[in-house]
Design a protein around this motif. Structure first.
Motif, short mmCIF file in Angstrom:
data_model
loop_
_atom_site.label_atom_id
_atom_site.label_comp_id
_atom_site.label_asym_id
_atom_site.label_seq_id
_atom_site.Cartn_x
_atom_site.Cartn_y
_atom_site.Cartn_z
N ILE B 270 1.87 6.42 -6.51
CA ILE B 270 2.08 7.00 -5.19
C ILE B 270 0.84 7.78 -4.75
O ILE B 270 0.45 7.75 -3.58
CB ILE B 270 3.37 7.84 -5.15
CG1 ILE B 270 3.73 8.23 -3.70
CG2 ILE B 270 3.28 9.10 -5.96
CD1 ILE B 270 4.37 7.15 -2.92
N ALA B 272 -2.27 7.12 -5.63
CA ALA B 272 -3.32 6.16 -5.29
C ALA B 272 -3.12 5.61 -3.89
O ALA B 272 -4.10 5.27 -3.20
CB ALA B 272 -3.34 5.01 -6.30
N THR B 273 -1.88 5.53 -3.43
CA THR B 273 -1.62 4.89 -2.14
C THR B 273 -1.37 5.89 -1.02
O THR B 273 -1.23 5.48 0.13
CB THR B 273 -0.42 3.95 -2.27
OG1 THR B 273 0.60 4.63 -2.99
CG2 THR B 273 -0.79 2.69 -2.97
N ILE B 276 -3.89 5.53 1.72
CA ILE B 276 -3.82 4.30 2.52
C ILE B 276 -2.64 4.39 3.49
O ILE B 276 -2.68 3.82 4.58
CB ILE B 276 -3.75 3.04 1.62
CG1 ILE B 276 -4.19 1.80 2.40
CG2 ILE B 276 -2.37 2.79 1.10
CD1 ILE B 276 -5.65 1.68 2.61
N LEU B 277 -1.59 5.13 3.11
CA LEU B 277 -0.47 5.33 4.04
C LEU B 277 -0.99 5.98 5.31
O LEU B 277 -0.69 5.55 6.42
CB LEU B 277 0.59 6.24 3.43
CG LEU B 277 1.35 5.81 2.18
CD1 LEU B 277 2.46 6.79 1.87
CD2 LEU B 277 1.94 4.44 2.34
N CYS B 280 -3.45 3.54 7.26
CA CYS B 280 -2.78 2.47 7.98
C CYS B 280 -2.12 3.00 9.24
O CYS B 280 -1.98 2.30 10.22
CB CYS B 280 -1.71 1.83 7.10
SG CYS B 280 -2.40 0.68 5.95
N GLU B 281 -1.69 4.25 9.19
CA GLU B 281 -0.96 4.76 10.34
C GLU B 281 -1.89 5.34 11.40
O GLU B 281 -1.69 5.11 12.59
CB GLU B 281 0.02 5.83 9.87
CG GLU B 281 1.08 6.04 10.90
CD GLU B 281 2.12 7.01 10.43
OE1 GLU B 281 2.19 7.28 9.22
OE2 GLU B 281 2.86 7.49 11.29
N ASN B 283 -5.57 5.37 11.46
CA ASN B 283 -6.95 4.97 11.69
C ASN B 283 -7.11 3.59 12.31
O ASN B 283 -8.18 3.01 12.24
CB ASN B 283 -7.74 5.05 10.37
CG ASN B 283 -7.90 6.48 9.93
OD1 ASN B 283 -7.37 7.39 10.56
ND2 ASN B 283 -8.62 6.69 8.86
N TYR B 312 -11.03 7.06 0.77
CA TYR B 312 -9.96 6.27 0.18
C TYR B 312 -10.43 5.55 -1.07
O TYR B 312 -9.77 5.61 -2.12
CB TYR B 312 -9.40 5.25 1.17
CG TYR B 312 -8.46 4.30 0.50
CD1 TYR B 312 -7.25 4.76 -0.02
CD2 TYR B 312 -8.80 2.98 0.29
CE1 TYR B 312 -6.41 3.92 -0.69
CE2 TYR B 312 -7.97 2.13 -0.38
CZ TYR B 312 -6.77 2.60 -0.87
OH TYR B 312 -5.94 1.78 -1.55
#
Lengths: 498, 498
Positions: B270, B272-273, B276-277, B280-281, B283, B312
């Protein structure tokens, strides 16, 4: 336990020298791959569901629900579903790859991390591509991502084949090892090669790129669906290239059951907690706000968020119970097949949509008409998530001798319970949907009633099923003199009284 | 494979009738608990790290970094750390509980889901309590949550003891079953009972509530740390109540190694990601924005987000490699102890802080002074995360005969590699921190250099270690005539040439 991951089920016994096998491995630097695969599954399942966040966070005020918002929402839902499918394709490729590579060493573990990092970037490039469909850069970046994944996977294959003790000995490859490697490399690099072409085309004529990329993404699914239909219609066929059967898209090819479970667990876990992530971040009232707007009453401030909490509990309960049904089903699964994996993916894609449904339910809580809509959307999502689980069971029953444990087969002790467990959510959601059509005024009440009733139904399931069976038997006993012959084929459905 | 989870390591062999044990289980309605525990671990690890989100999302513009923002940030970091500890205590209690309850049935699975749902609500009530420290409602809700968890766990104990085939047969309880149940119930209900008192006090004199709650949360940790120190100083002591030793806070008590791994995997995955959450939302640039501000150039729009992507990749690489070190360590761990679990928790708490560090790095990318600060914070977080991993290894080495596989012990073949793997990040981060003190202008460059260099160092580790060992041996060969005796105790450190 770090036991070897093999496509064949393994029996575990308690031994008195539990370390002997592991010491041997440690001596030549190899390791069992189970934990690395679990970690990869966790990462991939989070990435698969991440694009639901932009959907749930779309700002919708009931006043201005106009065309542009609708279009935005539709785009985001499409992006979510596509991302889910793309990541699942990547996951399936990863699973196939590590069914061939049975053991890992440090280099493979690091290569796998590089592969994961590239995959986690896929959703972003894809949503860029969707936001700017006519700009080549989005397409180009997406293709570069796919090519990078393919390159790392090819490296893994080449590395593993140059140290043959890393390969899974149980994967029977009758052909010489060189041919095997070529065959696998060709499959691994097929998608990236198409994407390379697509990246080229994106620079001067982008529509061709989309066709090529769609081929990459959908080919496995179309392949699977088509051959499943063919198998159903014509019966299973012998594979022509028998020696290569371990790395085809054959639907009866075993899929690692543990990895399906781990990936599904990850999706269920992240979906169950997505709403609490939002709640923890947004719904702690501001101290100043409480002072000014609510005259220092924290209870009043919290009651504004009431619908959010209700939505959270509802969402958690539904996801938890769908996980419970999935868990019960896989307890009785002996071997997972590709067709079951496909149905599982579809079910999970709808499970990932649940937070959306519940957030809408809580957002619209005051507008009767919109509320009706969102209750219906929720029911539909729950229905599809659960009906695909049911379909998975049906697919397993078609080859029950290979795929299911004896108790769950036709006539087994657990068959009727399994049926009831998997049929509960489809029936409940269908019923709720239907009753909102007649009693549209009470749609929220009906929905909440369903949320409360279903967990109790699960608790009382064994009792209810036994009652239903006894009733059925009693009825049949009464009816036997009249119509005994017609009912005979259904007899194995009924388990012996327990 | 759904093999039994036991505190003892199990040897897995390939059998020709893999379904026999499972069929027996299915016949009496019980199931192995492994998958349920994996799912619980995934949920709990996500919940443990969720409170880092309010920290990373704190809006900080470099211009107005004033007292109020600093205070808000400090509060949120404290909330994160405390939540992490609280959830870890809940996780440890859950682990202890399911070391006693070896098998589950449908009722226990549903009770476990109820327990999870209550635990996922803990972080919210806790952050409410921190935001309004003087309002009784926050304290009250938190206590209600703890009491609800205790009640569900007590129900699980009572249920499992009334169906003894669900209990783990390997947990030796010499006392009669009734006494055992009482003993376990007392431990399970101790925290909730204190919280019941705290809830009562919150209504008229809340400071007492805080003291009581602190006791609940910290008692296990203080207990563990104190007894660890005592063991170090006085040597291990015999437990007085020998028959009850399976459910104490004894530091040498085995902790389920698989559950430690599963929980850690969840936290690493969780973390590591998490970035990216956000990426993705947030950027994906807005189409209108690109048109107006960047004259339709998507490349220019994306280059604004450049530092985010760099952050990231850096974050993912660091988390991935820390996971890799953890994975390598646990490959050689035979049995995990409570003290290793405690050190693991501390390491994971810092790992959870990594997204914060990286986000700060990217946010301050243009302000040289602040940048220096955030590079140092990043280095410190990485240092603590990795040094606690190293400490875990040291703790394992203290009882190496029980806790480690032979190759990793003193003198084993893998000992030097293991040492190098675990020492790499502490050294690199310390070096980076130190060099920012001398070369404060180039702090970002140094930090990025570290991020790029460390993965390569991991790849070349075996080579480097061998070189270092050869060099050391050559040096010793030269020095032996002069000081051969003094070096003798260190000789087992050096493995045989491989």
């Amino acid at each position: 336990m770090s036991e070897p991951r093999t496509p064949e089920p393994a029996l575990s016994v308690q031994g008195d020298s539990p370390t002997s096998t592991r010491d041997e491995d440690a001596a030549d630097g190899t390791q069992h791959s189970q934990r690395m695969l679990n970690f990869s599954d966790a990462l991939l399942s989070i990435i698969a569901t991440v694009m639901i966040l932009p959907v749930t966070h779309t700002e919708i005020s009931p006043e201005q629900f106009d065309k542009s918002i609708q279009k935005l929402l539709a785009t985001r839902i499409a992006v979510y579903l596509m991302t889910f499918l793309i990541v699942t394709v990547a996951w399936a490729a990863h699973t196939r790859l590590f069914q061939v590579v049975g053991k890992i060493d440090d280099t493979l573990a690091l290569l796998n991390l590089a592969c994961m990092m590239t995959i986690t970037f896929l959703p972003y490039t894809f949503s860029l591509m969707m936001a700017f469909p006519e700009v080549p850069l989005g397409i180009f970046l997406f293709c570069v991502c796919v090519i990078a994944i393919g390159a790392v996977q090819a490296l893994i294959v080449v590395y593993a084949f140059s140290f043959p003790h890393l390969l899974n000995p149980q994967v029977g490859c009758a052909a010489p090892r060189g041919l095997c490697r070529q065959h696998i490399l060709r499959i691994v690099l097929r998608g990236p090669a198409l994407c390379f072409l697509a990246a080229g085309f994106s620079l001067f004529f982008y529509p061709v790129s989309y066709v090529l990329m769609a081929t990459v993404i959908f080919l496995p699914y179309v392949n699977k669906a088509a051959s499943w239909c063919r198998d159903r219609l014509l019966g299973p066929q012998e594979s022509p290239a028998h020696s290569m059967e371990f790395f085809t898209f054959n639907l009866q090819e075993p899929l690692s059951k543990e990895r399906v479970e781990a990936f599904s667990d990850g999706v269920y876990a992240i979906v169950a907690t997505l709403l609490i992530l939002d709640i923890c971040e947004d719904n702690v009232p501001d101290a100043k706000d409480v002072e000014e707007r609510f005259h220092g009453s924290l209870v009043a401030a919290l009651s504004v968020y009431g619908p959010h909490f209700l939505a959270y509990f509802g969402s958690f309960a539904t996801v938890g119970l769908l996980w419970f049904a999935h868990h019960s089903l896989f307890l009785h699964v002996r071997k997972a097949t590709q067709s079951m994996g496909l149905l599982n993916t579809l079910s999970l894609a709808f499970v990932g949509g649940l937070p959306l449904a519940y957030q809408q339910t809580s957002a619209f809580a005051r507008q009767p008409r919109d509320e009706l809509e969102s209750v219906r959307v929720s029911c539909a999502i729950i229905f599809f998530a659960s009906i695909f689980q049911f379909a998975m069971w049906t697919a397993a029953l078609l080859h029950e001798a290979e795929t299911l444990q004896p108790p769950a087969r036709f006539g087994g002790r657990e068959h009727a319970f399994m049926f009831a467990k998997l049929a509960l959510y489809p029936c409940a959601s269908l019923l709720a949907f239907a009753s909102t059509c007649f009693l549209s005024r009470f749609s929220t009440a009906i929905f909440h009633l369903m949320q409360i009733a279903v967990p109790f139904a699960f608790l009382l399931l064994r009792l209810l099923v036994r009652l239903a069976l006894a009733l059925l038997r009693a009825l049949r006993g009464l009816a036997r003199p009249a119509q005994g012959v017609e009912e005979a084929p259904q007899a194995p459905l009924l388990p012996a009284p327990c």
